[in-house]
Motif scaffolding. Sequence first.
Motif: not given
Length: 424
Positions: A133-136, A280-289, A294-296
């Motif tokens: 769920q977080s990745f996608f 780029i922004g959307g995919i990067l956000g999901g990958i980093l979480i 989420l906290k970081k």
Amino acid sequence: MIQKNKRAWIWIPVLYFTQGLPFVLVVTVSVIMYKKLGISNADIGLYTSWLYLPWVIKPLWSPYVDIISTKRNWFLFMQLLVAIALLGVGLFLPTNIFFVTTLACFWMAAFASATNDVASDGYYMIGLTQDRQSFFVGIRSTFYKLANVTGQGLLVILAGFLENYYGDNTKAWSVTMIAAALLMFGLTLTNFFVTPKFESSDAIEKQKPAGFFEVFSTFFNKKGMGIALAFVLFFRFGESQLVKMSAPFFLDSTAKGGLGYSTSEVGYIYGTIGVIMLTIGGILGGILISKDGLKKWMLPMVLSINIPNAFYAFLAITNTTNKFAVISTVVLEQFGYGFGIAGFMVYLIYIAEGASKTSHYALATGFMALGMMLPGLVSGYIQEWLGYDGFFIWVVIGALPALLILKYLKYPADYGKKGAGSNE
């Protein structure tokens, strides 16, 4: 037991593109259309902001989506209904009572789209493990926003081309909305073939609520829900106003404080490099979480969705119409939105965790829609009162409440991190 994550790379992009398209047509493209048909900014802000209402009150009927039939059946029927409503907009535009009749069709599309959101999001949460769920979430947010860009970009470019071709704005927008309806019909058919039928599982049946009122009591009794909902309401306080007045800002003449751009130019700016940065922004956000939890990333994501608003203020204050400056502003906005909304959507999934998660997620996103609707209602009046320069300064200030509330939020630091939970 259900087979989670099945064919997710296929159905998530299509399902969330289909979810995003009617929303942008109802909430954003309608603004551009009515502006080109001579409706005032105040009326545009007031009447189109009321179209948010179905997304605000969708929790009132979301338990029925949980209890009755399958979520797949719900979203397929609602998508078909949206297509019919958009066709109605296209057919009613050439009439003398177009404002009332097209608003009625947009209302129909809004209610169907809001219900489609409930069913699609529920389908997403029961069909994926927590780390997936977080990745996608970046992928779904990207395709949701790509649908926004298709509506606000490609379809607006088409409308601008047809305005010049026909020399008649009404006819141009009529054809454009009919084309949008046909696209929606095609997407509905695609979802019929690509979404797996997994909801007959006993595991799914156990997740359904026992009764209608239980859904609400269990949601509002969750620990820390008051602070959580305050954050949800204020997270998009600035953006909710900017999104209503950005198109009029682009389209109004420089004498009125706008940029004086054409319909096609507005569509082109949103539909080109902005798409790439959004992705780029959307995919990067999901990958980093998924990688760090989420906290970081929550604070950087809150900042990323609000900082680009300052560049709109710069354009308005300096009366800058330079295309490089304007396109750079949109690029930052699109990347910031894609990156920032990833964290917000994962947080909404977190507060919906537990039994009745489909209905609880609908409640969370209903409050999100309320946070979009209420400021949007008065955005046109504020803009006319302050001018575009003062308005965008006010929008920048709108980031402060969410930043102040952020430090009081309680959630697991590793929520959404791969391996931190499976949601099986």
